[in-house]
Design a protein around this motif. Structure first.
Motif, PDB file in Angstrom:
ATOM      1  N   LEU A   1      10.328  -7.039  28.135  1.00 57.09           N
ATOM      2  CA  LEU A   1       9.559  -6.098  27.316  1.00 57.09           C
ATOM      3  C   LEU A   1       8.439  -5.442  28.109  1.00 57.09           C
ATOM      4  O   LEU A   1       8.127  -4.261  27.907  1.00 57.09           O
ATOM      5  CB  LEU A   1       8.992  -6.822  26.093  1.00 57.09           C
ATOM      6  CG  LEU A   1      10.040  -7.307  25.087  1.00 57.09           C
ATOM      7  CD1 LEU A   1       9.410  -8.225  24.056  1.00 57.09           C
ATOM      8  CD2 LEU A   1      10.733  -6.132  24.411  1.00 57.09           C
TER       9      LEU A   1
ATOM     10  N   ASP B   1       8.120  -1.484  28.613  1.00 60.22           N
ATOM     11  CA  ASP B   1       6.874  -0.807  28.262  1.00 60.22           C
ATOM     12  C   ASP B   1       6.368   0.032  29.432  1.00 60.22           C
ATOM     13  O   ASP B   1       5.880   1.157  29.242  1.00 60.22           O
ATOM     14  CB  ASP B   1       5.821  -1.837  27.849  1.00 60.22           C
ATOM     15  CG  ASP B   1       4.510  -1.193  27.430  1.00 60.22           C
ATOM     16  OD1 ASP B   1       4.488  -0.495  26.403  1.00 60.22           O
ATOM     17  OD2 ASP B   1       3.511  -1.368  28.154  1.00 60.22           O
TER      18      ASP B   1
ATOM     19  N   ALA C   1      10.958 -10.286  19.537  1.00 56.73           N
ATOM     20  CA  ALA C   1      10.603  -9.201  20.453  1.00 56.73           C
ATOM     21  C   ALA C   1       9.534  -8.305  19.843  1.00 56.73           C
ATOM     22  O   ALA C   1       8.578  -7.909  20.523  1.00 56.73           O
ATOM     23  CB  ALA C   1      11.853  -8.386  20.797  1.00 56.73           C
ATOM     24  N   LEU C   2       9.668  -7.980  18.576  1.00 58.82           N
ATOM     25  CA  LEU C   2       8.676  -7.135  17.913  1.00 58.82           C
ATOM     26  C   LEU C   2       7.314  -7.809  17.885  1.00 58.82           C
ATOM     27  O   LEU C   2       6.277  -7.156  18.061  1.00 58.82           O
ATOM     28  CB  LEU C   2       9.131  -6.803  16.496  1.00 58.82           C
ATOM     29  CG  LEU C   2      10.363  -5.898  16.365  1.00 58.82           C
ATOM     30  CD1 LEU C   2      10.805  -5.805  14.906  1.00 58.82           C
ATOM     31  CD2 LEU C   2      10.091  -4.520  16.927  1.00 58.82           C
TER      32      LEU C   2
ATOM     33  N   SER D   1       5.780  -7.616  21.440  1.00 60.29           N
ATOM     34  CA  SER D   1       5.324  -6.258  21.729  1.00 60.29           C
ATOM     35  C   SER D   1       4.034  -5.936  20.985  1.00 60.29           C
ATOM     36  O   SER D   1       3.106  -5.338  21.540  1.00 60.29           O
ATOM     37  CB  SER D   1       6.412  -5.249  21.351  1.00 60.29           C
ATOM     38  OG  SER D   1       7.586  -5.447  22.133  1.00 60.29           O
ATOM     39  N   ALA D   2       3.959  -6.346  19.727  1.00 64.79           N
ATOM     40  CA  ALA D   2       2.746  -6.085  18.942  1.00 64.79           C
ATOM     41  C   ALA D   2       1.557  -6.856  19.495  1.00 64.79           C
ATOM     42  O   ALA D   2       0.440  -6.332  19.569  1.00 64.79           O
ATOM     43  CB  ALA D   2       2.996  -6.460  17.484  1.00 64.79           C
TER      44      ALA D   2
ATOM     45  N   GLN E   1       2.351  -3.258  23.244  1.00 69.00           N
ATOM     46  CA  GLN E   1       3.386  -2.618  24.040  1.00 69.00           C
ATOM     47  C   GLN E   1       4.353  -1.862  23.126  1.00 69.00           C
ATOM     48  O   GLN E   1       4.404  -2.082  21.916  1.00 69.00           O
ATOM     49  CB  GLN E   1       4.173  -3.673  24.831  1.00 69.00           C
ATOM     50  CG  GLN E   1       3.351  -4.416  25.868  1.00 69.00           C
ATOM     51  CD  GLN E   1       4.125  -5.569  26.486  1.00 69.00           C
ATOM     52  OE1 GLN E   1       5.071  -6.099  25.898  1.00 69.00           O
ATOM     53  NE2 GLN E   1       3.722  -5.977  27.679  1.00 69.00           N
TER      54      GLN E   1
ATOM     55  N   GLY F   1       7.557  -1.162  21.183  1.00 66.76           N
ATOM     56  CA  GLY F   1       8.483  -2.104  20.561  1.00 66.76           C
ATOM     57  C   GLY F   1       9.817  -1.450  20.238  1.00 66.76           C
ATOM     58  O   GLY F   1       9.955  -0.225  20.238  1.00 66.76           O
TER      59      GLY F   1
ATOM     60  N   SER G   1      11.147  -4.489   8.927  1.00 65.19           N
ATOM     61  CA  SER G   1      10.394  -4.145  10.131  1.00 65.19           C
ATOM     62  C   SER G   1      10.409  -2.660  10.456  1.00 65.19           C
ATOM     63  O   SER G   1       9.693  -2.221  11.360  1.00 65.19           O
ATOM     64  CB  SER G   1      10.938  -4.925  11.330  1.00 65.19           C
ATOM     65  OG  SER G   1      12.294  -4.592  11.572  1.00 65.19           O
TER      66      SER G   1
END
Length: 346
Positions: free
Chosen positions: A141, A145, A169-170, A173-174, A178, A180, A206
């Motif tokens: 990720l 990004d 993954a979400l 990233s949050a 970054q 997502g 989501s």
């Protein structure tokens, strides 16, 4: 052509997307059976798709060892601004030990190679093609990004991931502010409704788009195969492949095809068009990817965007294809009505 939002990006994509797995690979041991289209044929199909309003085109670096990307890149060169271009990485693209996977090393290398083959300086939707059990998700990720921040990628997505993997993954990233995932490319069809258990609810919760591959199950849902295994179209992909990539029960499959033919007869359209229209009527689905080899296939598939199935049609197709409800879904659904006062129930 109708358009739907790609996740929460504000970007509109056509609900019928053009897949490029049939592009190239004439001499390839695997992809020669998928289409093996040359540049002239690719130019005609892509041109017709764009003229019909399709603006979402999907490929992958592994298709025909990169030839698919090369052919597609040439086909869209004069119309690049008209295309939301998607490609994928993960699968082996060489014989080296690092020519696959989702390490930072491979992500950066694969991205540069895809940009070169596609003849563009940016990719609209860059997707991981599978789950890499060896590479920490944080590393993948972070690399993706960086690609977004460099302007080489507009958005990132995934394919063939479980709901918990997408959710994880979400969350990562949050946590790190970054980019997502905005889309998840999944297999979904009247013969494979597993996605309804977790992937569809996750996507709705989501705000992740669902794009569908193999909605016709390698051509089985076109209705061109009889119960003896004989095809009315010996040039079809399934007939030429000689094997089933997507597992399903043939007994159930033919029962579904029988209902597809009935519904298709009511609308005076092909069973394939009905199967694609059914997908477009399902929760969470943003776009259905079609992989045509012939112009008539392309035109028939595109027309699914205009086919509105009735409640009767949808009920009949649901009845013949409905899978059993998995745990814990069945117990959660069973207790849900008790939370609503009786006077408030519809």
């Amino acid at each position: 052509m109708k358009y739907r939002l790609l996740g929460r990006t504000g970007v509109w994509v056509s609900e019928i997307a053009l897949g490029a797995m049939t592009f190239g690979g004439k001499e390839h041991p695997v992809y020669s059976t998928h289409g093996a289209l040359g540049q002239d044929e690719v130019d005609r199909l892509v041109g017709a798709a764009l003229d019909a309003g399709i603006n979402f085109v999907d490929t992958a670096d592994v298709y025909a060892d990169g030839e698919s990307e090369e052919l597609l890149g040439r086909a869209i060169r004069q119309r690049r601004r008209d295309v939301v271009l998607a490609t994928k990485l993960f699968a082996p693209v060489g014989s080296g030990p690092n020519d696959q996977g989702l390490s930072r090393l491979h992500v950066m290398r694969a991205l540069e190679e895809s940009l070169r083959r596609l003849g563009t300086d940016y990719i609209d939707l860059y997707q991981i093609h599978n789950w890499d059990h060896l590479t920490p998700l944080e590393e993948t990720l972070s690399a993706l990004d960086d690609a977004v921040r460099q302007g080489k990628v507009r958005y990132i997505g995934c394919s063939n991931l479980a709901a918990w993997q997408v959710s994880k993954a979400l969350g990562i990233s949050a946590l790190h502010n970054q980019a997502g995932f905005v889309a998840n490319q999944i297999h979904y069809s009247l013969l494979s409704r597993d996605a309804e258990r977790d992937l569809v609810p996750m996507a709705e919760d989501s705000g992740v788009s669902l794009t569908v591959w193999q909605g016709l199950v390698g051509g089985f849902l076109t209705g061109k195969f009889d119960r003896g295994g004989v095809s009315t179209d010996q040039d079809s992909r399934r007939a030429r492949n000689g094997f089933d990539f997507v597992p399903f029960s043939e007994e159930t499959g033919f029962e579904v095809v029988d209902v597809l033919r009935t519904v298709a007869g009511r609308h005076k359209v092909s069973p394939a068009r009905v199967a694609l229209a059914w997908l477009l009527a399902q929760r969470g689905v943003t776009s259905v990817i079609i992989g045509a080899r012939k112009m008539e296939q392309l035109q028939d598939n595109i027309a699914a965007s205009d086919l509105l199935l009735t409640e009767r049609d949808l009920a009949e197709l649901d009845e013949v294809s409905r899978p059993p409800v998995a745990y814990p879904n069945w117990i959660q659904e069973g207790f849900a009505p008790a939370r609503i006062p009786s006077g408030n129930r519809a």
